[in-house]
Design a protein around this motif. Structure first.
Motif, short mmCIF file in Angstrom:
data_model
loop_
_atom_site.label_atom_id
_atom_site.label_comp_id
_atom_site.label_asym_id
_atom_site.label_seq_id
_atom_site.Cartn_x
_atom_site.Cartn_y
_atom_site.Cartn_z
N GLN A 1 0.83 -1.21 0.00
CA GLN A 1 0.00 0.00 0.00
C GLN A 1 0.85 1.25 0.00
N ARG A 2 1.90 1.25 0.84
CA ARG A 2 2.76 2.42 0.87
C ARG A 2 3.51 2.59 -0.44
N SER A 3 3.96 1.49 -1.02
CA SER A 3 4.68 1.57 -2.29
C SER A 3 3.78 2.13 -3.38
N CYS A 4 2.54 1.66 -3.43
CA CYS A 4 1.62 2.13 -4.48
C CYS A 4 1.33 3.61 -4.33
N GLU A 5 1.25 4.05 -3.08
CA GLU A 5 1.01 5.48 -2.83
C GLU A 5 2.12 6.32 -3.47
N ILE A 6 3.36 5.89 -3.26
CA ILE A 6 4.49 6.62 -3.81
C ILE A 6 4.57 6.45 -5.32
N LEU A 7 4.20 5.28 -5.81
CA LEU A 7 4.28 5.03 -7.25
C LEU A 7 3.34 5.94 -8.04
N ARG A 8 2.26 6.37 -7.40
CA ARG A 8 1.30 7.18 -8.14
C ARG A 8 1.89 8.50 -8.63
N SER A 9 3.01 8.92 -8.08
CA SER A 9 3.70 10.09 -8.65
C SER A 9 4.74 9.63 -9.63
N GLY A 10 4.42 9.76 -10.89
CA GLY A 10 5.45 9.47 -11.88
C GLY A 10 5.39 8.10 -12.51
N PHE A 11 4.48 7.26 -12.05
CA PHE A 11 4.34 5.95 -12.67
C PHE A 11 2.90 5.73 -13.09
#
Lengths: 279, 489
Positions: A187-197
């Motif tokens: 969940q945390r990784s996906c949150e960060i991935l939403r910027s730029g991926f």
């Protein structure tokens, strides 16, 4: 003709030599990696095997011990390695690995950055790769690869710390994969991935294996008395007279899922680096 | 991992990583440990993995985020139909894969225009997460009687004629909806997304790769690929140890998908022999979607099982007999591939070769190609070499055939200690095959597996496995050819 250049062939057609690393296949679930040494022996439940007997034989050969037991000598392939490696270090299994390779769209010629721990000296891969030691979560990937990577693979406890750096390393539309055992990490990784991926997808993959047994026509099992953990092969001797395809006393082949199976390895999260306007 | 390991992480930087070798890919480009990374560019450079489209290339178009998938070949004349309008695909030529296009109203007619989604969109769902604690709405007061929207179809058409963009129409619909404010945050997002898809459809330009091709076929025409799911395909390649410099024997009755995936992973090294029973090769039209360059194409060869098994002095006779059959077949393949590619997309492609023909000479569906297509008849030297050395792995994907009868003919063509993987959509034929292989002592390390794949939706407060899931991706029997006293080689 270049196509048939035998010097680059992957061929197991040559014979075993002193110093080769081979896989000794004892049973369908027992294999070990052995370095062939002229004066050494291998001792197991089947007896004593002399390495010198092996030298000169082709890969795939069946070799015998002093007691008449036998093992097979196989050429090492990456798949066999995943079965032989110690289970402590092995977190990713063939199902995860093969899926990641396909989903990252990796082909020969690609530049792939990965974080993880592996023992390369032993497997002899150290001539093909460059290994660096670095705290990826703290420092990110080195600048020299900026914008050059086709793919990045992360196997970290806190991948979200490395994702921004991974993004800088990737080419446009480059692929990233993060492997995490826990859903909170995902969940945390996906949150960060939403910027730029973009194209962010999370999967889990498991392999279910089946056991195959032979039942006689009168619907009772072929006499064995052993537990079902025995490989079917052992029970074959009595019914050998019935050849394959003989309809008169044709046995029925039954398949059922194995009782023990893996429940979870980890979640695989994939993403592609978004395009930005100026590229 | 141990705590000490947590502090230090190794970076593995390589042309092909060790992790990949675990799946059977080895570097075909070696470089010295000490050399400067920046000086070492992959030999094949941009042609290995082209990231920008070119005229004549094959692309996968993803309309509205996976709602509709279709393959197309980009040329000046090719078009795409969305709803009741037709758009030229010309604007897509020369754009990087991954580009997004939206319908824009032009002076004469609407066209596809490249656009970058604003980053705010990416954060909408995160903001939704923050506001979640205050969410007190639900749907108890909403009456679903189809009267909430005050704009009519005519109103919308009028807006379009005045040049309103798709997004403007969506905003207008939201503004004129009586129930919109009463919806929950998530419900509002869903509503907006639904309207966007209808009035401002987006087209994503995707690169055809084993992964995307397999997924598209599995979604749309799974029967054509024998219900081979992408994870099952990936397992076939790994379990058969398909790696650079290998010689892979493939019996492919899934339209060429497996042959293409193998060729892709060989990356211009080794060879793949696409074999067939009898005198007629199986259709291989899917391989054209891959955009393979010359080097890869020439390593995809065809040879019948008879020719592979034939005794040496008989070979030349049979080869010439089969040649005619094969030439006829390759012509009918052309027709098959053309019909596949025009099925979904309204292609009015012209075969005119202009100055835009790419340097890497990709074979097009036109008659003007001079470069070898994938799937040429295997020359005698190749057949000879395969006979002498044996193949280094075998993959069978014949979802409607009896596995055992294929395996018993093909397995002897492998070297000893070579791995194989057989795919089938049914369990029983593989169980029988496994049993027979054990009885005949032809193979060891046999494993009958079924891959299980589940996708997750990961969103703030909405993380769960996806509601829909594929029930089956087929079964795989894998093993290693073993030397046995009874086998003849």
């Amino acid at each position: 003709m270049l196509l048939m250049d035998s010097s680059t062939k992957i061929s197991f057609n040559r014979c075993i030599r002193d110093g080769d690393l081979i896989i000794v296949y004892e049973r369908h679930d027992t294999m070990k990696a052995v370095k062939v040494c002229e004066n050494s022996i291998l001792q197991n439940r089947f007896g004593v095997f002399k390495h010198s007997d092996w030298i000169g034989k082709p890969f795939g050969s069946k070799v015998f011990s002093n007691k008449g037991g036998f093992v097979y000598l196989l050429a090492p392939t990456p798949e066999l390695w995943t079965l032989v490696l110690s289970h402590r270090t092995q977190i990713l299994y063939i199902a995860d690995i093969s899926f990641v390779i396909m989903y990252l769209e990796v082909v020969p010629g690609c530049l792939v950055l990965e974080s993880g721990t592996e023992d390369f000296e032993r497997t002899g891969i150290n001539t093909l790769i460059t290994v660096g030691v670095r705290d990826i979560q703290g420092e990110g990937f080195p600048d020299q690869f900026f914008g050059l990577a086709d793919s990045v693979f992360l196997d970290l406890p806190q991948p979200w710390l490395a994702i921004p750096s991974a993004r800088n390393m990737l080419k446009q539309d480059g692929t990233l994969c993060s492997f995490s055992p826990c859903i909170e990490q995902v969940q945390r990784s996906c949150e960060i991935l939403r910027s730029g991926f973009t194209d962010i997808r999370t999967f889990e993959i498991l392999l279910r294996t089946y056991e195959v047994h032979e039942w006689k026509m009168d619907h009772s099992k072929v006499d064995d008395g052993n537990s079902t953990a025995c490989p079917p092969r052992k029970r074959r001797q009595p019914s050998r007279e019935a050849s394959v395809g003989d309809n008169a006393s044709s046995p029925v082949i039954m398949a059922r899922p194995s009782a023990e199976t893996r429940g979870h390895t980890g979640y695989l999260t994939f993403a592609r680096k978004s395009l930005n306007f100026h590229c | 991992m141990l705590l000490s390991e947590l502090k230090l992480f190794q970076i593995l930087v390589r042309k092909v990583q060790f992790f990949l070798t675990l799946c059977g890919i080895r570097a075909n480009i070696l470089f010295n440990k000490g050399s400067n990374m920046s000086e070492n560019k992959p030999e094949s450079g941009p042609t290995v993995n082209p990231r920008v489209t070119w005229e004549g290339c094959s692309v996968l178009l993803d309309i509205n985020d996976g709602d509709r998938l279709l393959f197309a070949r980009l040329s000046a004349g090719s078009t795409l139909k969305i709803g009741n309008k037709t758009f030229s695909l010309q604007p897509l030529i020369g754009c990087p894969f991954g580009s997004l296009f939206q319908v824009e109203s032009g002076k004469e007619k609407p066209y596809l225009s490249r656009f970058i989604p604003p980053t705010e969109e990416n954060n909408v769902q995160d903001e939704g997460g923050c506001q979640l604690q205050e969410e007190s709405r639900d749907n108890r007061a909403i009456i679903d009687n189809n009267q909430a929207q005050s704009l009519t179809g005519d109103d919308i058409d009028a807006m379009r004629r005045q040049g309103a963009t798709g997004n403007e129409i969506v905003e207008a619909l939201i503004a004129n909806s009586a129930t919109f404010d009463k919806k929950t945050q998530f419900s509002q997002e869903k509503y907006r997304l639904k309207k966007q898809k209808k009035y401002a459809p987006r087209v994503l330009l995707r690169r055809p790769f084993s992964r995307s091709i397999c997924e598209a076929y599995f979604k749309k025409y799974p029967a054509r690929i024998g219900f081979l799911r992408v994870d099952a395909l990936s397992l076939l390649l790994s379990m058969a140890n398909v790696t650079a410099n290998s010689d892979v024997l493939v019996l492919d009755m899934v339209g060429g998908l497996v042959t293409g995936a193998v060729a892709e992973r060989l990356g211009g090294t080794g060879s793949v022999c696409n074999t067939y029973l009898g005198g007629t090769p199986y259709p291989m039209e899917i391989i054209r979607m891959f955009n393979f360059n010359n080097e890869i194409c020439k390593r995809v060869l065809r040879c019948s099982v008879n020719d592979l098994c034939a005794v040496q002095n008989e070979t030349s006779e049979q080869v010439s007999q089969h040649e005619d059959v094969c030439t006829m077949e390759s012509q009918s393949d052309e027709k098959i591939s053309l019909s596949v590619s025009t099925e979904e997309v309204h292609l009015s492609s012209k075969n005119g070769v202009s100055d835009l023909v790419p340097e890497n000479e990709l074979s097009t569906t036109g008659k003007t190609c001079k470069t070898p297509k994938a799937g040429e008849k295997a020359p005698k030297e190749a057949i000879q070499s395969w006979k002498e050395n044996g193949f280094s792995s075998l993959i069978i994907a014949a979802p409607e055939q009896d596995a055992w009868s294929l395996v018993k003919d093909l397995l002897p063509l492998l070297t000893y200690s070579a791995p194989f993987a057989i795919y089938h959509q049914y369990l029983q034929p593989l169980a029988t095959c496994m049993n027979n292989l054990q009885l005949e002592k032809m193979a060891i390390g046999l494993q009958l597996s079924e891959p299980w794949l589940r996708e997750y939706q990961v969103l703030p407060s909405r993380t769960h496995p996806c509601m829909q899931m594929s029930g089956s991706g087929g079964y795989i029997l894998s093993g290693t050819r073993a030397y046995s006293n009874t086998s003849q080689s």
